[in-house]
Design an enzyme around this catalytic site. Structure first.
Site: not given
Ligand SMILES: Cc1ncc(C[n+]2csc(CCOP(=O)(O)OP(=O)(O)O)c2C)c(N)n1
Lengths: 361, 326
Positions: A261, A265, A274
């Site tokens: 990425r 985010h 970070y």
């Molecule tokens: C169940 C849940 N917990 C926490 C969040 C808050 N949150 C949104 S995105 C994220 C990180 C997700 O990372 P990843 O699965 O690697 O996907 P990426 O964002 O890197 O595409 C978090 C913790 C959420 N949306 N859903």
């Protein structure tokens, strides 16, 4: 032997797939579809459109005309590669970062803007009507995918559910529960984990003790493959194989798309808190769009003139969508009661009237 | 008409729904050859096959999430959660997906699923098997929460729940699964959802309850009748959305109201009804609304659980106080 010669009952392997090197040269003979210049340039165009769209969406957010937005910067090859291998009648269950897949499947840019702009009408989109909307609770779409695939199997339909999520999602029980069930019933479903190395600020090494995410499929009884997620040829080839196998009744597959990425985010995040700018800078050398462009140009499949035309097309396409988005009439407040139930229960009609300014509830 | 227990009526409704509609799929832990831990699904797998009566892995979130996916494809999944104490992993799916997928997609996708689970205390079960957290579910917009209190209503309401185009959580009162008996005609007729049932007419005080507690509530009405107090008894049956008109109409008639539930007091569904009456029925009230509920304690294990649950005595006492208020 330290284990006293106990027999080995099982052994597993995880393969890694890559064709295009970061400089656009090829590592292995390309899959058959890659000789189709129209297809390769279509993948290129889709990735470019997505990058342009992302840039515009961030600008809209920064100027207060869009809500929080999640960019695909650096991982365009994943969603485009996967969606390009699906048929219209397959069902996509995307995460919130899979704009590229939605756009490929016919969702309009203004609909995506409506969603991120806070309007549910964006989810009533022009893509295949059975596709799921973006899933925000991480990983919770995986059981839906298993349910969809079960319905396909029960009705003997040659269709495949494709479920996308991030590396963070693979830590959730939801994902494992869904994969486990899919393995038990050999369901026509392909799980795609986009391993972009980060779940907001949490790096992959704090997400899992595994060498690969692909090996998580082994515990569920099916094949997991690691794919270079910055190589759209590899993504499409892996998706084609997995979807074909699933359609053919061979059961589920898991694809770990290893990518990076490059952006924050979301627009609410500052990734410099970070990770270092040097780390990100180094990763720019691997990004998928320049990689494919180098290959296409080397093969004389793409020219400078085409590049210029594409830039203008993307610009016009995005600007026109933004105009339509900004011109969309706002919803009436009482419309929050629309589609709440098939028929609004009588007891809530008074609340609805109150919102409409027609008396009190 | 055959006499049967409440759980047999559930079984009958499931069989009837599966017979009538090939899209109905039953899934859950042990629902197949074992027929469910309470035997609600007994015989269904033999009759309809393992593809439509499906033993899932032991994973509750999965069961509810599978239902969402199946329902979005137009199947009519009926998931079983073995005990309400194991329903909590499903809350994510219920709140975030089942109840709102219609609204999120503006009607493009819908979720005609049913999630069934035993509800309530009084069966001397192990920890986590005696939950009555219906208020938590009734708080969720877009959901229906239904609790039958007799075999007849279990049959008719479950058929309605399965045919309903929206997600329904169907809470089955465990304590009266076998204790409640009644005549049920297998005529395929559903009873209306969102409608309360007036089980007994009366002019002096309105008693409102649901599920297994109606047993004590009806007994209390008998005891009150012996004292010359005519209690009207309402079985709320659907808690979300609930039949406000029947509640308000009855209180307008009697001027007094006692709400009975075994769930914890604070934030219980009784508080919602009391608030409704305070807002829209105050002028007809002759006495403050009373609640007879469980305490704000964790449902105790077998030796103390009967002290948690409203007794006939507690209901009668509350009704007397309400009637004597001046
Ligand atoms: C169940 C849940 N917990 C926490 C969040 C808050 N949150 C949104 S995105 C994220 C990180 C997700 O990372 P990843 O699965 O690697 O996907 P990426 O964002 O890197 O595409 C978090 C913790 C959420 N949306 N859903």
């Amino acid at each position: 032997m330290a284990d006293g010669g106990l027999p080995v009952v099982a052994r597993f392997e995880v393969r890694h797939r890559n064709y295009l090197a970061p400089d656009g040269s090829i590592n292995r003979p390309l899959p058959a579809f890659a000789s189709d210049a129209d297809l390769l340039t279509a993948l290129y165009r889709a990735m470019m459109l997505l990058r342009n769209f992302d840039r515009k969406a961030v600008a809209l957010q920064r100027t207060g005309r869009l809500g929080t937005y999640a960019v695909s910067l650096g991982q365009e090859a994943v969603s485009v590669g996967i969606a390009s291998a699906m048929r219209a009648e397959d069902v996509l269950l995307p995460s919130y970062r899979d704009n590229g897949a939605l756009i490929w499947r016919g969702v309009k840019l203004e609909e995506i803007l409506l969603f991120w702009g806070g309007d549910e009408r964006g989810n009533h989109f022009s893509g295949p009507v059975e596709d799921f909307p973006f899933c925000v609770p991480v990983g919770s779409q995986a059981p839906h995918a298993a349910g969809v695939a079960y319905a396909f199997k029960l009705r003997k339909q040659p269709r495949v559910a494709v479920c996308m999520f991030g590396d963070g999602a693979t830590s959730k029980g939801d994902v494992y529960e869904a994969m486990n069930f899919a393995g038990v019933h050999k369901l026509p479903v392909v799980f795609v984990a986009t391993n972009n190395q980060w779940a907001i600020s949490v790096p992959l090494r704090l997400q899992t003790g595994c060498e690969t995410l692909a090996q998580k499929a082994i515990a569920a009884g099916f094949i997991g493959e690691q794919v270079d997620g910055s190589d759209v040829v590899a993504m499409r080839a892996a998706a084609e194989d997995a979807i074909a196998a699933a359609r053919d009744g061979q059961g589920p597959r898991f694809i770990e798309a290893v990518t990076y990425r490059l952006g924050d985010h979301t627009t609410s995040d500052d990734a410099l808190r970070y990770r270092s700018a040097e780390e990100v800078q180094a990763r720019w050398k691997e990004e998928p769009i320049a990689r494919l462009r180098s290959y296409l140009v080397g093969q004389k499949m793409w020219s400078k003139a085409q590049e210029e035309r594409l830039a203008a097309e993307c610009h016009d396409h995005v600007e026109a969508a933004v105009e339509r988005y900004l011109a969309t009439e706002p919803r009436r407040p009482e419309s929050m009661f629309e589609h709440l139930y098939a028929d609004l229960p009588r007891v809530y009609a008074a609340q609805r009237r109150k919102l409409a300014g027609e008396g009190d509830a | 008409m055959p006499e049967m227990t409440l759980v047999e009526a559930v079984n009958l409704a499931l069989a009837r729904a599966m017979e009538d509609d090939p899209d109905v799929v039953v899934l859950g832990e042990d629902v197949g050859i074992n027929g469910g831990v309470f035997r609600a699904t007994v015989g269904l797998q033999t009759r309809f096959g393992p593809e439509r009566v499906l033993d899932t892995p032991l994973a509750e979130l999965l069961i509810s999430g599978l239902c969402v996916g199946m329902a979005a494809q137009g199947l009519k999944p009926v998931g079983e959660i073995q005990f309400m104490g194991f329903l909590y992993p499903c809350i994510d799916q219920l709140v975030n997906h089942a109840s709102r997928i219609r609204n999120r997609t503006q009607g493009r996708l819908t979720c005609p699923m049913v999630l069934r689970t035993p509800h309530g205390a009084g069966i001397r079960a192990p920890e986590h098997h005696s939950e009555s957290t219906e208020a938590m579910l009734a708080h969720i917009p877009g959901l229906r929460v239904v609790i039958p209190s007799s075999p007849e209503r279990a049959y008719g309401l479950l058929l309605a729940a399965i045919r309903d185009p929206d997600p329904v959580v169907f809470l089955e009162p465990t304590r009266i699964y076998r204790a409640a008996k009644g005549e049920v005609e297998d005529n395929g007729e559903a009873l209306p959802l969102d409608v309360a049932f007036v089980l007994r007419q009366g002019r002096d005080v309105t008693l409102i309850s649901w599920g297994a507690m109606l047993k004590e509530t009806m007994a209390a009405a008998d005891a009150l009748a012996a004292e010359g107090v005519a209690a009207e008894v309402i079985d709320l049956a659907t808690l979300k959305p609930y039949d406000e008109a029947t509640v308000l109409g009855s209180v307008a008639k009697t001027g007094r109201c006692v709400i009975v539930h075994e769930a914890t007091r604070t934030g219980g569904f009784g508080a919602e009804i009391a608030a409704l009456i305070a807002e829209r029925g105050l002028t007809s009230l002759l006495a403050p609304v009373a609640r007879v509920t469980g305490y704000d304690a964790i449902i105790p294990m077998a030796r103390l659980e009967q002290h948690m649950m409203p007794s006939v005595d507690r209901i009668v006492t509350a009704a007397r106080q309400v009637c004597q208020f001046s």
